[in-house]
Design a protein around this motif. Structure first.
Motif, PDB file in Angstrom:
ATOM      1  N   THR A 121      -9.921  -3.983   3.654  1.00  0.00           N
ATOM      2  CA  THR A 121      -9.831  -2.863   2.679  1.00  0.00           C
ATOM      3  C   THR A 121      -8.903  -1.742   2.932  1.00  0.00           C
ATOM      4  OG1 THR A 121     -12.104  -3.072   2.339  1.00  0.00           O
ATOM      5  CG2 THR A 121     -11.517  -1.099   1.552  1.00  0.00           C
ATOM      6  N   PHE A 122      -7.934  -1.736   2.024  1.00  0.00           N
ATOM      7  CA  PHE A 122      -7.001  -0.775   2.150  1.00  0.00           C
ATOM      8  C   PHE A 122      -7.231   0.527   1.161  1.00  0.00           C
ATOM      9  CE2 PHE A 122      -4.955  -4.507   3.438  1.00  0.00           C
ATOM     10  CZ  PHE A 122      -4.073  -4.121   4.366  1.00  0.00           C
ATOM     11  N   LEU A 123      -7.248   1.581   1.815  1.00  0.00           N
ATOM     12  CA  LEU A 123      -7.109   3.040   1.106  1.00  0.00           C
ATOM     13  C   LEU A 123      -5.910   4.037   1.432  1.00  0.00           C
ATOM     14  CD1 LEU A 123     -10.800   3.994   2.089  1.00  0.00           C
ATOM     15  CD2 LEU A 123     -10.174   2.545   0.321  1.00  0.00           C
ATOM     16  N   HIS A 124      -5.326   4.564   0.218  1.00  0.00           N
ATOM     17  CA  HIS A 124      -4.053   4.878   0.453  1.00  0.00           C
ATOM     18  C   HIS A 124      -4.078   6.281  -0.193  1.00  0.00           C
ATOM     19  CE1 HIS A 124       0.157   4.755  -1.541  1.00  0.00           C
ATOM     20  NE2 HIS A 124       0.191   5.502  -0.336  1.00  0.00           N
ATOM     21  N   VAL A 125      -3.682   7.321   0.819  1.00  0.00           N
ATOM     22  CA  VAL A 125      -3.457   8.735   0.495  1.00  0.00           C
ATOM     23  C   VAL A 125      -2.219   9.070   0.482  1.00  0.00           C
ATOM     24  CG1 VAL A 125      -4.203  10.938   1.300  1.00  0.00           C
ATOM     25  CG2 VAL A 125      -5.661   9.168   1.914  1.00  0.00           C
ATOM     26  N   THR A 126      -1.524   9.595  -0.711  1.00  0.00           N
ATOM     27  CA  THR A 126      -0.538   9.957  -0.944  1.00  0.00           C
ATOM     28  C   THR A 126      -0.429  11.070  -1.973  1.00  0.00           C
ATOM     29  OG1 THR A 126       1.958   9.464  -2.032  1.00  0.00           O
ATOM     30  CG2 THR A 126      -0.182   8.426  -2.889  1.00  0.00           C
ATOM     31  N   ASP A 127       0.680  12.118  -1.714  1.00  0.00           N
ATOM     32  CA  ASP A 127       0.854  13.283  -2.711  1.00  0.00           C
ATOM     33  C   ASP A 127       1.790  12.956  -3.841  1.00  0.00           C
ATOM     34  OD1 ASP A 127       3.405  13.420  -1.371  1.00  0.00           O
ATOM     35  OD2 ASP A 127       2.989  15.415  -0.435  1.00  0.00           O
ATOM     36  N   ASP A 128       2.386  11.539  -3.727  1.00  0.00           N
ATOM     37  CA  ASP A 128       3.085  11.221  -4.882  1.00  0.00           C
ATOM     38  C   ASP A 128       2.508  10.174  -5.960  1.00  0.00           C
ATOM     39  OD1 ASP A 128       5.324  10.085  -6.633  1.00  0.00           O
ATOM     40  OD2 ASP A 128       6.398   9.537  -4.641  1.00  0.00           O
ATOM     41  N   PRO A 129       2.143  10.730  -7.006  1.00  0.00           N
ATOM     42  CA  PRO A 129       1.693  10.106  -8.163  1.00  0.00           C
ATOM     43  C   PRO A 129       2.228   8.626  -8.440  1.00  0.00           C
ATOM     44  CG  PRO A 129       1.936  12.251  -8.812  1.00  0.00           C
ATOM     45  CD  PRO A 129       2.563  12.156  -7.718  1.00  0.00           C
ATOM     46  N   GLN A 130       3.578   8.502  -8.280  1.00  0.00           N
ATOM     47  CA  GLN A 130       4.210   7.398  -8.608  1.00  0.00           C
ATOM     48  C   GLN A 130       4.010   6.413  -7.544  1.00  0.00           C
ATOM     49  OE1 GLN A 130       8.476   7.736  -9.435  1.00  0.00           O
ATOM     50  NE2 GLN A 130       8.086   8.809 -11.460  1.00  0.00           N
ATOM     51  N   ALA A 131       4.067   6.707  -6.158  1.00  0.00           N
ATOM     52  CA  ALA A 131       3.425   5.804  -5.329  1.00  0.00           C
ATOM     53  C   ALA A 131       2.102   5.375  -5.310  1.00  0.00           C
ATOM     54  CB  ALA A 131       3.654   6.542  -3.817  1.00  0.00           C
ATOM     55  N   ALA A 132       1.419   6.269  -5.846  1.00  0.00           N
ATOM     56  CA  ALA A 132      -0.277   6.155  -5.959  1.00  0.00           C
ATOM     57  C   ALA A 132      -0.416   4.889  -7.160  1.00  0.00           C
ATOM     58  CB  ALA A 132      -1.226   7.195  -6.370  1.00  0.00           C
ATOM     59  N   ALA A 133       0.522   4.828  -8.214  1.00  0.00           N
ATOM     60  CA  ALA A 133       0.589   4.046  -9.221  1.00  0.00           C
ATOM     61  C   ALA A 133       1.027   2.668  -8.839  1.00  0.00           C
ATOM     62  CB  ALA A 133       1.304   4.478 -10.513  1.00  0.00           C
ATOM     63  N   ALA A 134       1.930   2.762  -7.809  1.00  0.00           N
ATOM     64  CA  ALA A 134       2.521   1.295  -7.628  1.00  0.00           C
ATOM     65  C   ALA A 134       1.955   0.772  -6.245  1.00  0.00           C
ATOM     66  CB  ALA A 134       4.014   1.526  -7.569  1.00  0.00           C
ATOM     67  N   THR A 135       0.868   1.362  -5.541  1.00  0.00           N
ATOM     68  CA  THR A 135       0.261   0.967  -4.643  1.00  0.00           C
ATOM     69  C   THR A 135      -0.191  -0.547  -4.651  1.00  0.00           C
ATOM     70  OG1 THR A 135      -1.429   1.694  -2.764  1.00  0.00           O
ATOM     71  CG2 THR A 135      -2.193   1.730  -5.085  1.00  0.00           C
ATOM     72  N   LEU A 136      -0.170  -1.110  -3.527  1.00  0.00           N
ATOM     73  CA  LEU A 136      -0.880  -2.323  -3.304  1.00  0.00           C
ATOM     74  C   LEU A 136      -2.321  -2.363  -2.589  1.00  0.00           C
ATOM     75  CD1 LEU A 136       2.349  -4.285  -1.454  1.00  0.00           C
ATOM     76  CD2 LEU A 136       1.593  -4.248  -3.838  1.00  0.00           C
ATOM     77  N   ALA A 137      -2.559  -1.105  -2.359  1.00  0.00           N
ATOM     78  CA  ALA A 137      -4.030  -0.741  -1.848  1.00  0.00           C
ATOM     79  C   ALA A 137      -5.217  -1.119  -2.775  1.00  0.00           C
ATOM     80  CB  ALA A 137      -3.955   0.395  -1.028  1.00  0.00           C
ATOM     81  N   ASP A 138      -6.630  -1.084  -2.332  1.00  0.00           N
ATOM     82  CA  ASP A 138      -7.444  -1.181  -3.041  1.00  0.00           C
ATOM     83  C   ASP A 138      -7.901   0.064  -3.629  1.00  0.00           C
ATOM     84  OD1 ASP A 138      -8.773  -3.975  -2.457  1.00  0.00           O
ATOM     85  OD2 ASP A 138      -8.388  -2.881  -0.373  1.00  0.00           O
TER      86      ASP A 138
END
Length: 549
Positions: free
Chosen positions: A313-330
């Protein structure tokens, strides 16, 4: 003020805005289009840092901004000057470095033609590698536009911005009303529900893992990440294309830097973890996929896009909305990673500190040989390295030896390029040293990568900066050599045996020394790390062989 009228000019108001914003250190290689700003320059209030080429100028500003945490100011020509700098702008954007770039434009009355040094479509040239660009519609709007650019550069996700200013704007009358500069403070906090979800996932995991991205260090949470990892007894991995040291490499919980290849990321993480939290940066920066290493004829591509293991299970924390939109995480959470790390420390339960099975093979101590090996060079450098030294590294082929032999401690900083563009460390270290002359900056860069911002040596000499440049000189452009070694016509492209880095350094006013024997290496390193001013060591090493991941 103009002598004829006594009225304030746009130039006067611009300098006042720069003072109020704290943009009083200026990195520049000026051209004709910026000269009206620089007339009657107030030397007692502004520090002018000259660079000999625009890529070096932007790279130095990048290092300076990463050292201070505040936007740096660059003033260059907005046409060919900015074009020269675009590789460094690309790297600054990848590193999320706050930076305001003022680009000189030809006078407004000249723009109908095709004058010398014009910046055609000025706001388009740096896109898409900047956050925002503007060319003020009126001369009197220049100061307010700069103030707006500064605020945008600082907003998360931070990054470089660009303002094109026609040359004659600076001599026009200023707006009679001074620019109002509001304070803009970050008032966002991580969602309590998101924090609880992440904490519950970590507490519920049998084998939790953490991945440290550069923003953790940039946002001052490196110590908190150590505390979080120790409380969870969780391994910490460096994010792929690790551009900033967010966790001490000599800590027993550090597992190494992940390779930027999806198959290898899955192999390493699925074997060790059931829950992984990515803190800062994208999830993930990828360089290539495993099938592209093959030289066999390729079939129609039916392979899936890069994906992460379903067993984790991958959880991704970022302050970049574009990085969040492109994430491979769950799941992705948009928040400042540093704030999330600090908030998680009291929320997670404390686990028993039991030793974890090592995930890395023991590193053998290299032997002294002639010719020297780069592993031995890095081993000795580690022994002599000051506890507070900050390292800047660019070894695209030889990075494994560097991290194996130099496990950087809690007091060391670490910076590398955040993009595939070469040249940042050589220039970035100079900018860092301008901001932090109390710490020794140590640059470890191959002789091929050094050529991209070689001009930074001159600036280091002019300011007598505490920078030690260490060149593991293998006389080859290895990325070409190992991809194209079976093609004889490329040999002249990767043979750098005629480059004498020590002599080049001396030409720029930096003390340069060529080292070829084990007997001279330790003394040269020790002296260079305590010298008054910059020193370059051109250390001749054997070919390190094909890169290791």
């Amino acid at each position: 003020m103009t002598e004829a009228t006594g009225h304030r000019t746009v130039r006067d108001e611009t300098l006042d805005v720069l003072r109020r914003l704290g943009l009083t250190t200026i990195f520049s290689n000026p051209s004709h289009t910026e000269m009206k700003l620089f007339e009657a320059w107030p030397d007692d209030e502004f520090r002018f840092v000259m660079g000999l080429q625009e890529a070096s100028v932007v790279g130095m500003a990048d290092g300076y901004a990463q050292a201070t945490g505040e936007p740096a100011l660059v003033i260059i020509n907005g046409g060919p000057g900015l074009a020269n700098a675009m590789g460094s702008v690309y790297t600054a954007a990848s590193a999320k470095t706050p930076m305001v770039i003022l680009g000189g434009q030809q006078a407004r009355k000249m723009l109908l033609g095709d004058p010398f040094l014009i910046a055609k479509d000025a706001t388009q040239l740096p896109k898409p590698y900047i956050k925002w660009a503007a060319e003020p519609a009126r001369p009197q709007d220049v100061p307010a536009t700069i103030a707006q650019a500064y605020r945008i550069a600082k907003q998360a996700p931070q990054g470089p911005v660009f303002v094109a200013v026609p040359e004659d704007d600076f001599v026009r009358p200023a707006d009679p009303h001074p620019v109002r500069i509001p304070t803009v403070e970050d008032a966002t906090v991580p969602s309590p529900a998101a924090l609880e979800r992440i904490a519950a996932a970590l507490d519920g995991a049998q084998r939790p893992g953490l991945i440290a991205g550069g923003p953790v260090d940039a946002q001052g949470a490196r110590g908190a990440l150590v505390e979080l990892a120790e409380k969870l007894n969780a391994r910490v991995w460096g994010a792929p294309v690790w551009n900033r040291g967010a966790f001490p490499e000599d800590h027993p919980l550090f597992a190494g830097v992940l390779p930027p290849i999806p198959e290898l990321i899955n192999e390493r993480l699925s074997a060790q973890h059931d829950v992984v939290v990515v803190l800062g940066g994208p999830a993930f920066t990828l360089f290539t996929s495993w099938d592209l290493f093959s030289t066999a004829p390729a079939d129609l591509d039916r392979t899936p896009r890069p994906t992460l293991s379903e067993d984790v299970t991958f959880l991704h924390v970022t302050d970049d909305p574009q990085a969040a939109a492109a994430t491979l995480a769950d799941a992705a959470f948009i928040a400042r990673p540093g704030d999330v790390v600090r908030a998680l420390v009291p929320l997670v339960g404390r686990r028993e500190r039991t030793p974890l099975a090592p995930v890395r093979e023991p590193v053998p101590v290299p032997e002294a040989t002639t010719p020297l090996t780069q592993a031995y060079l890095f081993h000795l450098l580690s022994k002599e390295l000051p506890e507070t030294a900050v390292l800047f590294e660019e070894l695209p082929i030889a990075r494994a030896d560097f991290h194996e032999q130099i496990p950087l401690g809690a007091g060391n900083g670490y910076f590398a390029t955040a993009s595939g563009a070469l040249g940042f460390p050589f220039a970035g270290a100079v900018g860092y040293a301008l901001a932090r002359p109390d710490r020794r900056a140590v640059v470890v860069v191959g002789e091929g990568s050094a050529q991209y911002t070689l001009h930074s040596l001159w600036t280091a000499a002019q300011h007598n900066l505490p920078v030690t440049f260490v060149i593991p000189d293998n006389a080859g452009y290895l990325s070409l050599k190992y991809y194209l070694q079976d093609q004889k016509s490329w040999e002249k492209g990767y043979d750098l045996s005629g480059v004498d880095m020590a002599q080049l350094a001396r030409g720029f006013g930096v003390r340069g020394e060529r080292v070829e024997t084990p007997e001279g290496l330790q003394a040269a390193l020790r002296e260079s790390l305590t010298a008054d001013g910059p020193v370059l060591l051109d250390v001749v090493v054997a070919d390190p062989g094909l890169f290791r991941l």
